[in-house]
Structure formats: C-alpha cells, structure tokens
Design a protein around this motif. Structure first.
Motif, PDB file in Angstrom:
ATOM      1  N   ARG A 163       8.053   4.299  10.852  1.00  0.00           N
ATOM      2  CA  ARG A 163       7.333   4.059   9.597  1.00  0.00           C
ATOM      3  C   ARG A 163       8.236   3.455   8.517  1.00  0.00           C
ATOM      4  NH1 ARG A 163       2.888   3.386   8.092  1.00  0.00           N
ATOM      5  NH2 ARG A 163       3.027   4.696   6.270  1.00  0.00           N
ATOM      6  N   GLY A 164       9.514   3.319   8.829  1.00  0.00           N
ATOM      7  CA  GLY A 164      10.430   2.701   7.874  1.00  0.00           C
ATOM      8  C   GLY A 164      10.832   3.626   6.742  1.00  0.00           C
ATOM      9  N   HIS A 165      10.695   4.915   6.925  1.00  0.00           N
ATOM     10  CA  HIS A 165      11.040   5.827   5.841  1.00  0.00           C
ATOM     11  C   HIS A 165      12.491   6.275   5.887  1.00  0.00           C
ATOM     12  CE1 HIS A 165       6.966   5.647   4.833  1.00  0.00           C
ATOM     13  NE2 HIS A 165       6.508   6.574   5.628  1.00  0.00           N
ATOM     14  N   MET A 220      15.736  10.597   0.817  1.00  0.00           N
ATOM     15  CA  MET A 220      15.943   9.382   0.020  1.00  0.00           C
ATOM     16  C   MET A 220      16.625   9.642  -1.302  1.00  0.00           C
ATOM     17  SD  MET A 220      12.170   7.900   0.488  1.00  0.00           S
ATOM     18  CE  MET A 220      11.663   7.244   2.063  1.00  0.00           C
ATOM     19  N   ILE A 259       4.537   8.521   1.657  1.00  0.00           N
ATOM     20  CA  ILE A 259       5.840   8.746   2.294  1.00  0.00           C
ATOM     21  C   ILE A 259       6.045  10.240   2.554  1.00  0.00           C
ATOM     22  CG2 ILE A 259       8.347   8.610   1.954  1.00  0.00           C
ATOM     23  CD1 ILE A 259       7.866   6.043   0.347  1.00  0.00           C
ATOM     24  N   MET A 260       5.756  11.057   1.534  1.00  0.00           N
ATOM     25  CA  MET A 260       5.947  12.506   1.687  1.00  0.00           C
ATOM     26  C   MET A 260       5.027  13.055   2.782  1.00  0.00           C
ATOM     27  SD  MET A 260       8.344  13.313  -0.341  1.00  0.00           S
ATOM     28  CE  MET A 260       9.230  12.434  -1.621  1.00  0.00           C
ATOM     29  N   GLY A 278       0.797  -1.221   0.000  1.00  0.00           N
ATOM     30  CA  GLY A 278       0.000   0.000   0.000  1.00  0.00           C
ATOM     31  C   GLY A 278       0.831   1.273   0.000  1.00  0.00           C
ATOM     32  N   GLU A 279       2.146   1.124   0.088  1.00  0.00           N
ATOM     33  CA  GLU A 279       3.016   2.298   0.175  1.00  0.00           C
ATOM     34  C   GLU A 279       3.012   3.078  -1.138  1.00  0.00           C
ATOM     35  OE1 GLU A 279       4.178   3.976   2.768  1.00  0.00           O
ATOM     36  OE2 GLU A 279       5.639   2.455   3.362  1.00  0.00           O
ATOM     37  N   THR A 280       2.902   4.408  -1.027  1.00  0.00           N
ATOM     38  CA  THR A 280       3.018   5.227  -2.219  1.00  0.00           C
ATOM     39  C   THR A 280       3.957   6.384  -1.924  1.00  0.00           C
ATOM     40  OG1 THR A 280       1.202   6.662  -1.564  1.00  0.00           O
ATOM     41  CG2 THR A 280       0.627   4.768  -2.927  1.00  0.00           C
ATOM     42  N   VAL A 281       4.428   7.015  -2.981  1.00  0.00           N
ATOM     43  CA  VAL A 281       5.315   8.158  -2.818  1.00  0.00           C
ATOM     44  C   VAL A 281       4.602   9.244  -2.017  1.00  0.00           C
ATOM     45  CG1 VAL A 281       6.529   9.990  -4.051  1.00  0.00           C
ATOM     46  CG2 VAL A 281       6.558   7.652  -4.949  1.00  0.00           C
TER      47      VAL A 281
END
Ligand code: SF4
Ligand code: SF4
Lengths: 440, 308
Positions: B197-199, B243, B23-24, B17-20
């Motif tokens: 969150r693993g970012h 990143m 993340i932002m 479900g992760e999206t750019v």
C-alpha cells in the motif's frame, strides 16, 4: 508500455482526457467582441498603437513594446476599437486591454502575406518575423519565442526539444494538434532548428498518445535529425527540466536555463504556430483550447480567437453542466482558479476546466504526519514538508537553505499529501519572500 | 455573468484519495494477522488486553483534547494504532491496570503533550512501554508459553541458559513472549500489506533486519534465530516504520534502519537486557531530526549535497 522518463519523483494522477482526446479541433465562432489584454506574455507590457474609434482588421498589430522581452498584440477580429481600459485578466488583476467590437466581416489586414520557405530566410529574419507575429510559448508559460531562440553570446545550442508531453490531466489541445497536423509540428521544429543552427531535434510525447507518436513518426520518416521520443506517462513529464533529463540525461543547473545545457525547449503548439506564421503570414491571433471538466455539457477542443470571453467559449460547449464550482485556466495541477467567466482567452490559455459544485472541493488541511510522500513525489528532490513548515513559521532563510527556489511549482507534493496540506502554496510564499528580500 | 460561490484556491486543484485516516486504517488492517496469531496462541485474554488498551487510548485522546480545548481527532485512527501496538508489547499475563496506565501514558505524555499527532518525537507505544518496564519490571516480563506454563522467552533462554528454540516455533509464533511479537509469519504478512500500500519504505525494515543479520554473523551468532526472536519483527515492520517518528528522506530511512539494527545487536550481546528493540528504536527516534538534516537529498541541478 514503458517509455523514457525522469528518475526521481513524479506522480500518476488519473488522466481525465477521455472526454476530448478523440475530438477533432473545431473552429470556434468568431466572437462579436474581444478583449485583448496588453500583457499576455512574460516581459514588458505593450502600449496601444490604436485609439478608441479606430477600425482594425484581423492580424493588424494593435499594441507593441520597445522592450526586447515582450511580444506585440494583434487584432483577432475585424471591427472597431471601442475601449482601451483596465479589464479583468485571468491572472486575477485588472490589466489594460483593448476592446474590439466586431463588424462580422473577418476582414484580413493587408499586411498579412506568406513569408515563404524558411530555408530562404536567415535566422535573424526569422526571429524578427516571430517577434512581429507576437509568438510566445503556448504551453502556458508565454515566454516570447524570439527571445528563447536568441541565445546570448557564448552559449552554444546543440539541441531543440519540442514538448508534446501534455502531462497535465484533462488537457488534449497538444494531443489533437499532433494527431491532426503533425506536419506543422515537424515543420515548426525544422524551422527552430534552422534558426538555432542545430543538427538534432526531439519531440517528447507521453505514450498515452500513441496516435500522436505514430502520426509524428510518419511525417518525420527517415529524417535522422529528428527523433520522436515516447515518454512514460508520469506527471510532470512535460516540465522543461524533467523533459530534458528524460531525453538527454542532462540536468539544467539550479537557477539556470535549458540554454546552460545547450538546449532550447518549445511547446509543440508554438512550433506549429511558427510554421503557420510563415505559411500564411497571419500572426498569433488564435489558439487551441481544451474546454472540459465535469461542469461542461459538451467538452471540446476549439480553435479560439484570442480575446474571446470564457463565457462565450463555454456557451459553445453547451454551457455549464449543473452548477459550476470551480473554473480553472489551464490544467488541474498548475492552472489558475478564476473568479468568474468574464475574462478573455489569452495566449497562454491551453484549457478551460470547469468542475461542477460537487467536484470542486475545498480540502481541510490537518497536520503533517511526516509520511514523506511529498519528499518521494518531488521531481526536484526537495523536502516540501520541511520547506513549507519553515515558510509558515516565517523562517524564510531556512526554507531557502532547503532550496525553496528550486521548486518548479508542479504541485506533486500537495497532490499526494494525505493531510491535504497546501504545500505548494506555502512554498510559493517562501519563494516570493526570498525574491522580495533579494530585491532589497 | 454573475457566478456565485466559485472556489478560488491555489493549484493543484486535484488531490489524491489518500487520507491520514485511510493510512491509519490500513495499519490496523496490517496488524490483524498478528492479533489473530496472539489469540490463537494466548487465548481470548489477548483480545481482551488489546481491546482494553485501544479503548483507553481513544478515551485518553478525546479527554485530553477536550481539556486542552483542541479539536477532537480520534476519528483519524492514530489512537487505535497506538493502542494495538502498545498492547502487543504486553505479556499475556499482564495485570489489567498496566494497559490502563500504559494507554494514558502513551497518549497523554508521549503524544498530546508534544502537540498531538505528527509532533511527538518518540513512538508513543514504545515510550509508554519503556516507562512500564522500568516501573513494573516483573509484571511486564512475566512470560508464559502458549500452553500456559510459565516460561522465559527464546531470547532469555538463549542468553541466560543457552537453550535454543526450534525455528519453526519461532516463525509461526508458538513461543513465549509479548502478545503481538511472537509470530514472525503474521507480522510479515502485515508488513507486506503495508509495503504494497506504500505506507512504509522498505529501507527501514530491510536496513534494520539486514544489519541485525550481518552483525549476528560477524559476532558468530545464529542470524536466523536473531531475526525471528524477541520483538525484532514487530519493531522492524511496525515500530521503526512509524511515519511520525522516523526520517522523511530516503537515505535517512536507510540510516535509521541500520542504526536500529546496530543498537539492537549491541544491546542483545552486551547489554543487561536480553531484548534491545524498543530502546534502539527510541534512541533512533531521538536522532531523527538530525538524520533528516544530514541526509537532505541532492536537489535536481545541484552538483553537491549541501546540508541545510
Ligand atoms: S511543487 Fe515544488 S516542492 Fe512540490 S513537488 Fe513540485 S517541485 Fe517539489
Ligand atoms: S505528504 Fe503531507 S503529511 Fe506527508 S510528509 Fe509531506 S506534508 Fe507531511
């Protein structure tokens, strides 16, 4: 509960197994017609041994090849050969196939006779039996079993591992087999150990299948030559190299085979089928298939005759739920998307997965934000973003330097990518290009 | 059976479900504690500066993409992140034309000219800041204390006058400095969220802060003061972990963090500026492709690490 696992990479997608993990395997109806492609395995395609108009019986060999790396095909129903012609195959091409129209009788071929106890058969006799029975890896790879258990001169095999990880989401065929027929699985392992002359066998099972682990342990009892290993639930736990690393802490060398570290890995389904072949003499004519997904009304685990049409099988599961949007042979991580349902179940069909139109998404790729999730997820320690990037720029040599050929196409990288980039697709392209250049 | 419109695409058929955008969005959430701290210490003008910079960044991105005839991607949220980070680098007294110039520089020159999100070699906020400091050195370093009196930063006080600031003030941010950099506490809360969150990878902040601590001990400086002062926390947790401009290999990220730490300490000790965080990160940004190349992980089943 934590189990053993491989050290780098891997992902934790939702299991999606609830729909079928508690459902007993039911025999599917014997179909009125089967389409048996002459290529259902890795290796040389078969040549038909029958002609249009011939009558055939269940278990009768109807196609074979002279090649060593190949596996014969048998009639899965009794009836009449009505066509031998190219037909759509799950691999997306048209493949020469034998079409049998059933007589509704299920007549068994006279040659089908039990072979008896494996201990009274020599390894070479057993290899021949499995070859004649058309046995191949049922996990999906479909590599002929007799070849796998014939180590080349000079290679010493010490261990046999059975793969019961079933790490692909949705699929429960192996799970049900281990729960319902653990004795066949263990017997199969003993047979394979006997053929290869090894003292130690393992069965690796992900520990979301506690009941399977229990069942297998009960059958094994105090036999110390066989160990049931509870593995952590992590995809791709069932990938051959990752499973060997998990259980034996050995790394199959790049470009090498499990044999290079003294191991032969077989799927639990293959082992159980091997045991059944000796017990009944019936060659490989059916397999367990998990039919599931949001687009199926009544998901099931069915024992399906090879050559049965996908449409037939789906009908027996209540048909489609809503409008189907995507149909996949195998699991969602490595399975093959299909153009329609007029294709047969073949030896490598572990599952039929149907997504309804709502769930079947097309992902719109954006740009790589260098988040490194793909790097962290790769169980082979590759740099998927980098390989894919060079592949798309057609800098195939550079993608090769980044070890594109070591990619096992597990799909972890594409799964985690927030930009939804089709990384595996690009890497597959690089691999194909590298292979093509080497052939030149 | 004829089935229409089956999607036939290559595996895998499921995606996380992760999206750019997500993340932002998370990075923005992580920056909120520091934003609140800056409003508490420097007043509503801090909020005004942040909002202005963000708006300029978003507008610059949209206009630039329109002019270049590219799809407009402001909804990915990356311009918001750049805007906040850039604003965090301004002193509270900054004249309002500087955020405007800075936002345009960050988005147009440091990002879009290189091809937009994912292609920029340097952290856009830091690149713009470096330019602004060079062009308007006085306006970019006109510090005030939270009470409004004009002041030097703790680092400046230490370097130029040898005056130490109490640790507690340093920790909660009750000191002179740029908007978003002063409260170590608020930044750590945000950083913890990103880690959770693993970012971000712990290797960069730990490598960075650890190196600064060790080196300051070696050069007989006060390590706690070094860690809490200046833009180090903001840099180590939010800028060095960007990143796009940092290595993608695990070892590379550690190397990156350590490299930032070494350069920061060297600048603080021997350089002309009291601060060294932005230049060290920009320098390491430039080395990122090289670091990636020489820290390629050992491929499964290969004995030696072969550098590509
Ligand atoms: S598909 Fe290949 S590159 Fe991607 S994660 Fe799996 S092994 Fe690594
Ligand atoms: S996961 Fe996707 S966005 Fe992240 S580095 Fe890999 S390719 Fe780039």
């Amino acid at each position: 509960m934590r189990g053993k696992t491989f050290p780098v990479g891997g992902i934790h997608p939702p299991h999606f197994k609830e729909a079928t993990e508690k459902k007993n395997v039911k025999p599917a109806q014997i179909p009125a017609k089967v389409v048996l492609p002459l290529q259902q395995h890795i290796g040389a395609p078969c040549e038909p041994l029958v002609a249009v108009g011939d009558t055939v019986k269940v278990g009768q060999k109807i196609a074979d090849s002279k090649g060593f790396v190949s596996a014969p095909i048998h009639a899965s129903i009794s009836g009449k050969v009505v066509a031998i012609e190219p037909r759509p195959h799950p691999n997306g091409t048209n493949v020469m196939s034998i079409v049998i129209e059933g007589d509704g009788e299920n007549n068994i071929w006279e040659g089908v006779k039990p072979y008896g106890n494996y201990k009274e058969l020599s390894p070479d006799e057993l290899r021949k039996i499995f070859r004649e029975a058309g046995l191949v890896g049922l996990g999906g790879a479909t590599f002929p079993t007799h070849v796998k258990i014939t180590p080349p001169e000079g290679k010493k095999v010490e261990t046999v591992i059975l793969n019961g990880a079933e790490c692909e989401p949705y699929l429960t065929a192996d799970h049900r087999l281990m729960v319902e027929h653990p004795e066949d699985v263990v017997e199969g392992l003993r047979i394979l150990m006997h053929v290869l002359g090894v003292e130690k066998g393992y069965i690796g099972v992900e520990n979301n299948k506690e009941d399977a682990i229990e069942a297998l342990k009960n059958v094994v009892g105090d036999d110390t030559s066989i160990e049931v290993v509870s593995c952590e639930v992590k995809y791709p736990q069932g990938a051959e190299k990752q499973l060997i690393k998990t259980i034996l802490d050995r790394e199959v060398p790049s470009g090498g085979l499990p044999l290079d570290v003294g191991v032969v890995v077989n799927n639990v389904g293959t082992a159980a089928t091997a045991a059944n072949i000796l017990k009944t003499g019936m060659p490989l004519i059916e397999r367990i298939v998990t039919i599931t997904g949001s687009g199926v009304k009544d998901p099931q685990n069915l024992m399906v005759r090879l050559g049965t049409m996908f449409s037939d099988v789906i009908d027996q599961c209540g048909g489609f739920e809503g409008k189907p949007g995507k149909i996949i042979m195998g699991g969602p991580m490595m399975g093959l998307a299909q153009h329609n349902v007029d294709i047969p179940v073949i030896k490598g069909t572990s599952g039929i997965l149907v997504f309804n139109a709502k769930e079947a998404k097309k992902y719109a790729p954006t740009t790589c934000i260098r988040c490194a999730r793909c790097v962290d997820a790769c169980p082979m320690s590759l740099m998927p973003a980098t390989i894919a990037n060079y592949a798309l720029k057609d800098l195939i040599d550079v993608s090769e330097e980044y070890d594109a050929l070591d990619c096992i196409e597990c799909g972890c990288c594409s799964y985690v990518c927030p930009a939804k980039l089709p990384l595996v697709h690009a890497i597959r392209y690089a691999k194909a290009e590298i292979a093509a250049r080497r052939r030149k | 059976m004829q089935l229409e419109k089956l999607i036939v695409s290559s595996s895998p058929h499921i995606r996380s479900g992760e999206t750019v955008q997500r993340i932002m969005f998370d990075v923005v959430i992580a920056l909120i504690p520091a934003l609140i701290a800056s409003i508490i210490f420097f007043g509503l003008r801090a909020l005004l500066i942040v909002i202005l910079t963000v708006v300029v960044c978003i507008a610059a991105e949209a206009i630039c993409q329109k002019v270049l005839n590219k799809p407009i991607t402001i909804s990915d949220g990356s311009a918001i992140v750049t805007g906040i980070l850039l604003a965090f680098n301004f002193p509270p007294t900054v004249p309002l034309y500087i955020p405007i110039v800075g936002g345009v520089l960050a988005i147009v020159v440091a990002k879009q000219i290189f091809g937009g999100l994912g292609h920029n070699p340097f952290n856009p906020a830091l690149a713009a800041r470096a330019f602004l400091v060079a062009s308007w050195p006085a306006q970019m370093t006109n510090w005030i204390n939270p009470d409004g009196s004009s002041a030097a930063t703790p680092l400046g006080l230490m370097k130029l006058e040898g005056i130490a600031t109490p640790y507690w003030d340093l920790f909660i941010g009750n000191i002179g400095g740029c908007l978003g950099e002063t409260s170590a506490l608020a930044l750590l809360i945000g950083g913890a969220y990103l880690l959770y969150r693993g970012h971000i990878d712990w290797r960069i902040p730990v490598g960075y802060l650890g190196t600064v601590a060790v080196l300051s001990l070696i050069f007989s400086q006060d390590p706690l003061f070094y860690l809490l002062s200046g833009g180090l926390m903001l840099g180590a947790l939010f800028m060095a972990t960007d990143m796009v401009t940092t290595p993608i290999t695990k070892r590379g990220r550690l190397v990156f963090g350590i490299g930032c730490g070494i350069i920061t300490v060297l600048i603080r000790l021997f350089g002309g500026y009291p601060e060294g965080v932005s230049y060290s990160i920009l320098l390491m940004n430039a080395l990122t492709p090289l670091i990636d190349r020489y820290t390629k992980p050992r491929t499964f089943g290969k004995k030696v690490i072969k550098n590509a």
